[in-house]
Design an enzyme around this catalytic site. Structure first.
Site, PDB file in Angstrom:
ATOM      1  CB  CYS A   1      -0.911  -0.018   1.247  1.00 25.45           C
ATOM      2  SG  CYS A   1      -1.965  -1.467   1.203  1.00 25.45           S
TER       3      CYS A   1
ATOM      4  CG  HIS B   1      -3.119   3.097   2.241  1.00 26.71           C
ATOM      5  ND1 HIS B   1      -3.743   2.853   0.974  1.00 26.71           N
ATOM      6  CD2 HIS B   1      -3.328   2.134   3.122  1.00 26.71           C
ATOM      7  CE1 HIS B   1      -4.056   1.487   0.872  1.00 26.71           C
ATOM      8  NE2 HIS B   1      -3.806   0.820   2.129  1.00 26.71           N
TER       9      HIS B   1
ATOM     10  CG  ASN C   1      -6.716  -1.187   1.207  1.00 27.82           C
ATOM     11  OD1 ASN C   1      -5.821  -0.494   0.398  1.00 27.82           O
ATOM     12  ND2 ASN C   1      -5.963  -1.622   2.526  1.00 27.82           N
TER      13      ASN C   1
HETATM   14  N1  ACO Z   1     -18.712  -9.096   8.912  1.00 27.81           N
HETATM   15  C1  ACO Z   1     -19.197  -9.371  10.190  1.00 27.81           C
HETATM   16  N2  ACO Z   1     -18.416  -9.788  11.168  1.00 27.81           N
HETATM   17  C2  ACO Z   1     -17.008  -9.845  10.893  1.00 27.81           C
HETATM   18  C3  ACO Z   1     -16.589  -9.659   9.413  1.00 27.81           C
HETATM   19  C4  ACO Z   1     -17.234  -9.220   8.611  1.00 27.81           C
HETATM   20  N3  ACO Z   1     -16.814  -8.791   7.291  1.00 27.81           N
HETATM   21  N4  ACO Z   1     -15.025  -9.685   9.499  1.00 27.81           N
HETATM   22  C5  ACO Z   1     -14.731 -10.071  11.096  1.00 27.81           C
HETATM   23  N5  ACO Z   1     -15.919  -9.956  11.760  1.00 27.81           N
HETATM   24  C6  ACO Z   1     -16.265 -10.399  13.055  1.00 27.81           C
HETATM   25  C7  ACO Z   1     -15.059 -11.049  13.611  1.00 27.81           C
HETATM   26  O1  ACO Z   1     -14.943 -12.636  13.285  1.00 27.81           O
HETATM   27  C8  ACO Z   1     -15.080 -10.852  15.019  1.00 27.81           C
HETATM   28  O2  ACO Z   1     -16.066 -11.836  15.287  1.00 27.81           O
HETATM   29  P1  ACO Z   1     -15.977 -12.448  17.009  1.00 27.81           P
HETATM   30  O3  ACO Z   1     -15.596 -11.534  17.840  1.00 27.81           O
HETATM   31  O4  ACO Z   1     -17.097 -13.435  17.114  1.00 27.81           O
HETATM   32  O5  ACO Z   1     -14.476 -13.331  16.733  1.00 27.81           O
HETATM   33  C9  ACO Z   1     -15.741  -9.406  15.101  1.00 27.81           C
HETATM   34  O6  ACO Z   1     -16.234  -9.236  13.781  1.00 27.81           O
HETATM   35  C10 ACO Z   1     -14.771  -8.397  15.637  1.00 27.81           C
HETATM   36  O7  ACO Z   1     -13.560  -8.534  14.859  1.00 27.81           O
HETATM   37  P2  ACO Z   1     -12.546  -7.401  14.855  1.00 27.81           P
HETATM   38  O8  ACO Z   1     -11.341  -7.874  14.189  1.00 27.81           O
HETATM   39  O9  ACO Z   1     -12.409  -7.077  16.513  1.00 27.81           O
HETATM   40  O10 ACO Z   1     -12.977  -6.097  14.292  1.00 27.81           O
HETATM   41  P3  ACO Z   1     -12.095  -4.719  14.326  1.00 27.81           P
HETATM   42  O11 ACO Z   1     -12.999  -3.908  14.916  1.00 27.81           O
HETATM   43  O12 ACO Z   1     -10.865  -4.958  14.564  1.00 27.81           O
HETATM   44  O13 ACO Z   1     -12.177  -4.424  12.562  1.00 27.81           O
HETATM   45  C11 ACO Z   1     -10.924  -4.618  10.626  1.00 27.81           C
HETATM   46  C12 ACO Z   1     -11.685  -5.568  11.806  1.00 27.81           C
HETATM   47  C13 ACO Z   1     -11.885  -3.960  10.076  1.00 27.81           C
HETATM   48  C14 ACO Z   1     -10.134  -5.472   9.936  1.00 27.81           C
HETATM   49  C15 ACO Z   1      -9.865  -3.887  11.552  1.00 27.81           C
HETATM   50  O14 ACO Z   1      -9.007  -4.313  12.376  1.00 27.81           O
HETATM   51  C16 ACO Z   1      -8.854  -2.964  10.551  1.00 27.81           C
HETATM   52  O15 ACO Z   1      -9.465  -2.091   9.974  1.00 27.81           O
HETATM   53  N6  ACO Z   1      -7.652  -3.274  10.670  1.00 27.81           N
HETATM   54  C17 ACO Z   1      -6.785  -2.632   9.836  1.00 27.81           C
HETATM   55  C18 ACO Z   1      -6.596  -3.672   8.738  1.00 27.81           C
HETATM   56  C19 ACO Z   1      -6.721  -2.962   7.209  1.00 27.81           C
HETATM   57  O16 ACO Z   1      -7.212  -1.929   7.023  1.00 27.81           O
HETATM   58  N7  ACO Z   1      -5.972  -3.686   6.305  1.00 27.81           N
HETATM   59  C20 ACO Z   1      -6.009  -3.437   5.170  1.00 27.81           C
HETATM   60  C21 ACO Z   1      -4.910  -3.629   4.502  1.00 27.81           C
HETATM   61  S1  ACO Z   1      -3.617  -2.835   5.555  1.00 27.81           S
HETATM   62  C22 ACO Z   1      -3.385  -1.369   4.855  1.00 27.81           C
HETATM   63  O17 ACO Z   1      -3.867  -1.225   3.823  1.00 27.81           O
HETATM   64  C23 ACO Z   1      -2.614  -0.661   5.745  1.00 27.81           C
END
Ligand code: ACO
Length: 324
Positions: free
Chosen positions: A114, A251, A281
């Site tokens: 990214c 980003h 993304n």
């Molecule tokens: N729909 C519904 N529920 C979901 C989904 C979905 N698509 N995906 C995950 N869940 C569930 C999980 O299984 C979890 O359930 P559980 O508690 O029963 O295990 C629950 O939602 C909570 O998951 P968390 O991981 O706590 O959610 P969080 O608030 O951390 O959000 C996310 C997840 C959006 C991925 C976040 O961690 C994030 O944005 N991280 C940054 C990662 C990113 O953007 N990566 C992209 C590439 S990196 C980059 O570009 C820099």
């Protein structure tokens, strides 16, 4: 006399197919409410019968058109991508062939996930300022839908496809902070975080491209200070306070990351460009897509002072400050 790299052309291209959160809820156990509140993403574009090079080519054509140049004017092509058409050769050489640049024009790909577009700008800017090339085309292009596991709700809702491009040309400045063009750049990497965001395969390990896997919480934690640093460091190098810029283009991974970074930098919401809602993304394409879309709409104008800040797999991160 001080050589600077002026941004004289911008372009972007998105595949036609738009996938909504409701569409995704028919494939995996998810819903619009979860995706919207956790990520800010509403829709993303997904390729059907196009390749990454097709997206890159269309963005490049638009950037050349906006610059008022033809392919023969180019001295350098850099493409940033984690989703090339072939493992080798580079997408950049394919674009060079399709555009019909002068034989011998250097062309290469950069893999910095990214952060790829910012990494590409740094290479192009350095070569321009050294006098090695005059006019450079830098592209970020991705077909991330090809390396997403469409049964994994943790990742498949986050990504999209697209391409953005910029044409840079050598111009003369006086070396002051009032010059136009790229005023400062900085890139970083910390390979101790290699495993937090990666494909679970690759040519030398599994002989496949693999699918994206990540530790979302670790990425989230690292992204906020890294994107903040990317902006602060280039502002300081150029002799500006972040508050003096017209626009921040971070980003586009997640609205919560973007808002946090804007707040940490003390910027009002109106100065922070958001495109993640309709692009998802798009990795290396995210910044040039957002830049081009907003230049094209007239929201960002020639003469504006803009900071680009990126963070991605590796981890890699960095920034650039540009007077357009
Ligand atoms: N729909 C519904 N529920 C979901 C989904 C979905 N698509 N995906 C995950 N869940 C569930 C999980 O299984 C979890 O359930 P559980 O508690 O029963 O295990 C629950 O939602 C909570 O998951 P968390 O991981 O706590 O959610 P969080 O608030 O951390 O959000 C996310 C997840 C959006 C991925 C976040 O961690 C994030 O944005 N991280 C940054 C990662 C990113 O953007 N990566 C992209 C590439 S990196 C980059 O570009 C820099």
């Amino acid at each position: 006399m001080h050589i600077r790299s002026e941004l004289i052309g911008w372009g972007h291209y998105l595949p036609k197919k738009v996938v909504t959160n409701d569409d995704l809820s028919k494939i995996v156990d998810t819903n619009d409410e979860w995706i919207s509140t956790r990520t800010g993403i509403k829709t993303r574009h997904i390729v059907e019968d196009e390749l990454t090079s097709d997206l890159a080519y269309n963005a490049a054509k638009m950037a050349l058109d906006r610059a008022g140049l033809s392919a023969e004017d180019l001295d350098l092509i850099i493409v940033s991508s984690v989703t090339p058409d072939n493992t080798t050769p580079s997408v950049a050489t394919k674009i060079a062939g399709r555009l019909g640049v002068k034989v011998g024009t250097p062309a290469f790909d950069i893999l910095a996930a990214c952060s790829g577009f910012v990494y590409g700008l740094v290479q192009a800017d350095n070569m321009i300022r050294l006098g090695q090339v005059k006019t450079a085309l830098v592209i970020g292009a991705e077909s991330l839908s090809k390396i997403v596991d469409w049964t994994d709700r943790n990742t498949c809702v986050l990504f999209g496809d697209g391409a953005g491009a910029a044409v840079l040309r050598a111009c003369e400045g006086d070396g002051s902070k009032n010059d136009k063009g790229i005023l400062a750049t900085k890139i970083y990497a910390d390979g101790t975080h290699y495993d937090y965001l990666k494909t679970n395969g690759g040519v030398s390990s599994t002989k496949t491209a693999g699918f994206v896997s990540m530790d979302g919480k670790e990425v989230f934690k690292f992204a906020i200070p890294a994107l903040t640093q990317g902006a602060e460091v280039v502002a300081e190098m150029a002799g500006y306070k972040v508050s003096e810029i017209d626009w921040l283009i971070p980003h586009q991974a997640n609205i919560r990351i973007i808002s946090n970074v804007g707040e940490k930098l003390g910027l009002p919401e109106e100065k922070v460009i958001v495109a993640v809602d309709h692009h998802g993304n798009t990795s290396a394409a995210s910044i040039p897509l957002a830049l081009s879309e907003n230049l094209e709409s007239g929201k960002i104008k020639k003469g504006d002072l803009v900071i680009l800040t990126a963070m991605g797999a590796g981890f890699t991160w960095g920034g650039a400050i540009i007077r357009l």
